[in-house]
Design an enzyme around this catalytic site. Structure first.
Site, mmCIF file in Angstrom:
data_model
loop_
_atom_site.group_PDB
_atom_site.id
_atom_site.type_symbol
_atom_site.label_atom_id
_atom_site.label_comp_id
_atom_site.label_asym_id
_atom_site.label_seq_id
_atom_site.Cartn_x
_atom_site.Cartn_y
_atom_site.Cartn_z
ATOM 1 N N ASP A 3 2.256 19.341 18.157
ATOM 2 C CA ASP A 3 3.345 18.804 17.341
ATOM 3 C C ASP A 3 4.683 19.392 17.805
ATOM 4 O O ASP A 3 5.191 20.331 17.216
ATOM 5 C CB ASP A 3 3.060 19.147 15.875
ATOM 6 C CG ASP A 3 4.162 18.713 14.925
ATOM 7 O OD1 ASP A 3 4.877 17.759 15.250
ATOM 8 O OD2 ASP A 3 4.285 19.340 13.845
ATOM 9 N N LEU A 4 5.245 18.811 18.885
ATOM 10 C CA LEU A 4 6.507 19.319 19.430
ATOM 11 C C LEU A 4 7.682 18.372 19.205
ATOM 12 O O LEU A 4 8.823 18.726 19.477
ATOM 13 C CB LEU A 4 6.361 19.616 20.929
ATOM 14 C CG LEU A 4 5.299 20.663 21.290
ATOM 15 C CD1 LEU A 4 5.287 20.902 22.794
ATOM 16 C CD2 LEU A 4 5.523 21.969 20.534
ATOM 17 N N HIS B 171 12.426 14.682 21.731
ATOM 18 C CA HIS B 171 13.544 13.771 21.469
ATOM 19 C C HIS B 171 14.627 14.078 22.497
ATOM 20 O O HIS B 171 15.368 15.048 22.355
ATOM 21 C CB HIS B 171 14.067 13.983 20.044
ATOM 22 C CG HIS B 171 15.100 12.970 19.624
ATOM 23 N ND1 HIS B 171 15.607 12.936 18.345
ATOM 24 C CD2 HIS B 171 15.722 11.964 20.296
ATOM 25 C CE1 HIS B 171 16.495 11.942 18.251
ATOM 26 N NE2 HIS B 171 16.581 11.354 19.437
ATOM 27 N N ASP B 172 14.705 13.258 23.534
ATOM 28 C CA ASP B 172 15.665 13.494 24.604
ATOM 29 C C ASP B 172 15.867 12.184 25.356
ATOM 30 O O ASP B 172 15.345 11.148 24.939
ATOM 31 C CB ASP B 172 15.160 14.608 25.540
ATOM 32 C CG ASP B 172 16.295 15.439 26.134
ATOM 33 O OD1 ASP B 172 17.260 14.827 26.655
ATOM 34 O OD2 ASP B 172 16.226 16.683 26.085
ATOM 35 N N PRO C 43 15.190 9.282 28.052
ATOM 36 C CA PRO C 43 13.865 8.803 28.453
ATOM 37 C C PRO C 43 13.244 9.535 29.640
ATOM 38 O O PRO C 43 12.055 9.880 29.617
ATOM 39 C CB PRO C 43 14.122 7.320 28.777
ATOM 40 C CG PRO C 43 15.249 6.939 27.870
ATOM 41 C CD PRO C 43 16.126 8.153 27.824
ATOM 42 N N THR D 8 13.682 12.603 30.766
ATOM 43 C CA THR D 8 13.264 13.960 30.413
ATOM 44 C C THR D 8 11.986 13.931 29.586
ATOM 45 O O THR D 8 11.066 14.731 29.798
ATOM 46 C CB THR D 8 14.381 14.682 29.628
ATOM 47 O OG1 THR D 8 15.537 14.778 30.465
ATOM 48 C CG2 THR D 8 13.944 16.070 29.195
ATOM 49 N N ARG E 65 -0.760 17.892 -0.744
ATOM 50 C CA ARG E 65 -1.008 19.081 -1.560
ATOM 51 C C ARG E 65 -2.138 18.778 -2.546
ATOM 52 O O ARG E 65 -2.300 17.628 -2.978
ATOM 53 C CB ARG E 65 0.247 19.476 -2.359
ATOM 54 C CG ARG E 65 1.439 19.888 -1.498
ATOM 55 C CD ARG E 65 1.214 21.235 -0.852
ATOM 56 N NE ARG E 65 2.375 21.717 -0.147
ATOM 57 C CZ ARG E 65 2.620 21.517 1.140
ATOM 58 N NH1 ARG E 65 1.770 20.774 1.857
ATOM 59 N NH2 ARG E 65 3.695 22.018 1.717
ATOM 60 N N GLN F 148 8.697 20.358 0.729
ATOM 61 C CA GLN F 148 8.603 18.933 1.034
ATOM 62 C C GLN F 148 8.824 18.119 -0.241
ATOM 63 O O GLN F 148 8.444 18.525 -1.323
ATOM 64 C CB GLN F 148 7.242 18.617 1.655
ATOM 65 C CG GLN F 148 6.959 19.471 2.887
ATOM 66 C CD GLN F 148 5.816 18.945 3.712
ATOM 67 O OE1 GLN F 148 5.962 17.957 4.402
ATOM 68 N NE2 GLN F 148 4.691 19.619 3.652
ATOM 69 N N GLY G 127 -1.253 22.293 5.648
ATOM 70 C CA GLY G 127 -0.954 23.648 6.086
ATOM 71 C C GLY G 127 -1.268 24.690 5.040
ATOM 72 O O GLY G 127 -2.410 25.113 4.874
ATOM 73 N N ARG G 128 -0.247 25.100 4.298
ATOM 74 C CA ARG G 128 -0.370 26.218 3.368
ATOM 75 C C ARG G 128 -1.459 26.072 2.307
ATOM 76 O O ARG G 128 -2.079 27.075 1.943
ATOM 77 C CB ARG G 128 0.996 26.474 2.709
ATOM 78 C CG ARG G 128 1.971 27.165 3.647
ATOM 79 C CD ARG G 128 3.408 27.108 3.165
ATOM 80 N NE ARG G 128 3.974 25.767 3.335
ATOM 81 C CZ ARG G 128 5.243 25.458 3.115
ATOM 82 N NH1 ARG G 128 6.085 26.383 2.698
ATOM 83 N NH2 ARG G 128 5.689 24.231 3.302
#
Length: 232
Positions: free
Chosen positions: A59-60, A63-64, A66, A68, A181, A190, A210-211
């Protein structure tokens, strides 16, 4: 398509991550590796978790420009992750370039999904701060349609929007939904959230949790509860 629970391993070190994963002795959860862990440990953490038998959502949120993004996706495709993502706001051309970069010589590639709007973004913030005058629902559907046009497999959206994305893009278009949740849990930072059971009813294919799992007194039991409520 089978539904699955993805556990967000939002830890800052390999040590903490493996201490958590070592608790899962009879099951290998699908895990999400986000920016914090990847930037801390690098590609080695992906390879080690994969070696342990886990599916991985990297999950990175690229956004740059095209070119790159295309080159970056080519690097990520060699890590043998199962899913990765980018921001739909990067436009159709960027998303098409991402598909090209992610696709290996043999034609295979990880699942590629686009982030529509972050689950921490409210309609008011989107309109006042990003100057997007459409409603948040219309924006998310349009971003999802752009992602489908670009050849992506699906989108990240809140579970509240999964149904409308399916209506606009078809039942085969994947919805990956954070913001989940337990009914008796804290929603954290969130704003667009729901429960595993409700996410299943709305149409989520994958939920990212996650948590409610990682911070639970018994993470394995919390994971199994989540799977039971979402997958059944």
């Amino acid at each position: 398509m089978g539904k699955d629970v993805i556990v967000a391993c939002d830890f800052s070190s390999a040590e903490d991550t493996f201490a958590f994963l070592d608790r899962f002795t009879d099951v290998k959860p699908f895990v999400k590796i986000g920016m914090e862990l990847y930037y801390s440990e690098g590609p080695s953490i992906v390879k080690e978790i994969k070696k342990r038998g886990h599916k991985i959502f990297l999950d990175l949120k690229l956004h740059d420009i095209p070119n790159t993004v295309k080159k970056s996706m080519a690097v990520l495709s060699r890590l043998d992750v199962d899913m990765t993502n980018l921001h739909a706001a990067g436009t159709v051309d960027m998303m098409k370039a991402a598909v090209e970069g992610l696709t290996r010589e043999d034609g295979t590639r990880p699942i590629l999904i686009a982030v529509t709007q972050l689950t921490s973004t409210s309609e008011e913030r989107m309109q006042n701060e990003l100057l997007i005058n459409a409603s948040i629902n219309d924006t998310i559907v349009k971003y999802a349609q752009n992602a489908k046009e670009a050849g992506l497999d699906g989108v990240v959206c809140s579970p509240l929007e999964a149904g409308m994305v399916k209506d606009a893009c078809g039942c085969e278009f994947i919805t990956v939904t954070p913001g989940v949740r337990f009914a008796d849990g804290d929603i954290g930072d969130q704003v667009r959230v729901t429960t595993p059971e409700k996410a299943k009813q709305i149409g989520s294919d994958y939920i990212v949790v996650g948590r409610p799992i990682t911070a639970a007194a018994d993470p394995v039991e919390a994971y199994k509860r989540c799977v039971e409520e979402f997958v059944g």
